[in-house]
Scaffold this active site. Structure first.
Site, mmCIF file in Angstrom:
data_model
loop_
_atom_site.group_PDB
_atom_site.id
_atom_site.type_symbol
_atom_site.label_atom_id
_atom_site.label_comp_id
_atom_site.label_asym_id
_atom_site.label_seq_id
_atom_site.Cartn_x
_atom_site.Cartn_y
_atom_site.Cartn_z
ATOM 1 N N LYS A 118 0.840 -1.217 0.000
ATOM 2 C CA LYS A 118 0.000 0.000 0.000
ATOM 3 C C LYS A 118 0.865 1.253 0.000
ATOM 4 C CE LYS A 118 -3.919 -2.416 2.026
ATOM 5 N NZ LYS A 118 -3.322 -3.731 2.306
HETATM 6 O O1 OMP Z 1 -4.920 -4.547 -0.084
HETATM 7 C C1 OMP Z 1 -5.320 -5.520 0.550
HETATM 8 O O2 OMP Z 1 -4.923 -6.647 0.314
HETATM 9 C C2 OMP Z 1 -6.419 -5.319 1.511
HETATM 10 C C3 OMP Z 1 -7.338 -4.355 1.185
HETATM 11 C C4 OMP Z 1 -8.561 -4.297 1.874
HETATM 12 O O3 OMP Z 1 -9.447 -3.536 1.544
HETATM 13 N N1 OMP Z 1 -8.764 -5.159 2.902
HETATM 14 C C5 OMP Z 1 -7.839 -6.088 3.274
HETATM 15 O O4 OMP Z 1 -8.118 -6.882 4.193
HETATM 16 N N2 OMP Z 1 -6.628 -6.130 2.633
HETATM 17 C C6 OMP Z 1 -5.567 -7.072 3.061
HETATM 18 O O5 OMP Z 1 -6.002 -8.408 2.784
HETATM 19 C C7 OMP Z 1 -5.627 -9.301 3.848
HETATM 20 C C8 OMP Z 1 -6.890 -9.844 4.473
HETATM 21 O O6 OMP Z 1 -6.591 -10.809 5.427
HETATM 22 P P1 OMP Z 1 -7.686 -11.799 6.064
HETATM 23 O O7 OMP Z 1 -8.804 -10.940 6.554
HETATM 24 O O8 OMP Z 1 -6.930 -12.460 7.165
HETATM 25 O O9 OMP Z 1 -8.119 -12.737 4.989
HETATM 26 C C9 OMP Z 1 -4.747 -8.473 4.768
HETATM 27 O O10 OMP Z 1 -3.408 -8.590 4.333
HETATM 28 C C10 OMP Z 1 -5.224 -7.051 4.549
HETATM 29 O O11 OMP Z 1 -4.219 -6.101 4.810
#
Ligand code: OMP
EC number: 4.1.1.23
Length: 274
Positions: free
Chosen positions: A96
């Site tokens: 990001k």
């Molecule tokens: O850019 C991302 O990957 C991201 C964007 C977003 O809107 N929401 C989001 O959860 N993420 C990332 O996606 C992953 C989600 O993880 P889990 O919720 O454990 O599946 C993490 O690494 C977050 O930082």
């Protein structure tokens, strides 16, 4: 990797799953702490257990940077391991990033030149000159945050201007002046449900990186119903819902089982377009 190769991989594996490598030293199985490089040992086991079921891996830099130099080494080793052993995997550095032009250029150099990673997540807030330095690398992708999965997406992204245009819609429209669907993807949270319909009106052909299924409760069915296009157009990430389902010595097997369940649902959804 180009858009067509990505779609070929999706068709071949009947999967558009991205396994999120959000590896937290406090959450990995205790027996791994004896290893010289516990984070890498954990990642290696997860990767070997899931590589045939997914098309992408997304290590999130926060988890590695929080461990200083050791974390950065684990990150690099993980990337090199995937590239060497599973070269068909699309790698996303979830960092990001985004800053004034010359600083963004250094971020781009880190991920694209130094580490030769396929893509990096970028925040759009600072505008064109903060994003375009990432676009100077042939064959590399920018994944721009559009509508995120978290509650805070209401604070800015979902607010409307005087003409009724929401900020995430402005991001989608404006950024298309900087790069085409061959170089740019957008992050859209799986928790955003029907908003995918509005997003597809603006970016019908782009790939979307969709985090938020699993631990955050987003619905894969809804994402597919409103977000899938004729070349799938979706890379759906799950991190905690796959990598932390078991804390015993059988953690990798358990991760495989969790990935298999998601992949089976994806294979079902892909029947609509294949
Ligand atoms: O850019 C991302 O990957 C991201 C964007 C977003 O809107 N929401 C989001 O959860 N993420 C990332 O996606 C992953 C989600 O993880 P889990 O919720 O454990 O599946 C993490 O690494 C977050 O930082």
């Amino acid at each position: 990797m180009d858009k067509q190769q990505l779609f070929e991989n999706i068709k071949r594996k009947k999967s558009f799953l991205c396994v999120g490598l959000d590896t937290d030293i406090k959450k990995i199985p205790e027996h791994l702490l004896k290893e010289e490089e516990p984070i890498f040992a954990f990642n290696k086991a997860i990767i070997d257990a899931t590589a045939d079921l997914c098309i992408a891996y997304k290590p999130n830099l926060a988890f590695y940077e929080s461990m200083g130099v050791k974390g950065w080494i684990a990150f690099e080793k993980t990337v090199q391991y995937i590239k060497k052993n599973y070269p068909d995997q699309f790698i996303i550095a979830d960092a990001k990033r985004g800053d004034i032009g010359n600083t963004s250029a250094m971020y781009a150099r880190t991920f694209f030149e130094e580490l030769n990673i396929d893509s990096v997540t970028v925040a759009p807030y600072m505008g064109e000159d903060s994003v375009t330095p990432f676009l100077t690398y042939e064959g590399k992708w920018v994944i721009l945050l559009a509508l995120t999965s978290n509650k805070g997406s209401h604070d800015f992204q979902l607010t409307e201007d005087v003409n009724g245009e929401r900020l995430f819609e402005k991001v989608l429209r404006k950024s298309q002046e900087w790069a085409s669907e061959d170089r740019m993807m957008y992050v859209v949270g799986a928790t955003q449900g029907r908003a995918f319909e509005d997003i597809r009106k603006i970016v019908p052909n782009h790939f979307l990186l969709v985090p938020g299924v699993g631990a955050q409760g987003g619905s894969l069915d809804e994402v597919c119903k409103y977000g899938m296009n004729s070349t799938c157009g979706l890379i759906v990430n799950s991190s905690r819902g796959i990598i932390y389902v078991d804390k015993t010595e059988k953690f990798a097997e358990a991760a495989r089982k969790a990935a298999q369940e998601v992949q089976a649902q994806m294979a079902e959804q892909l029947k609509a377009i294949l």
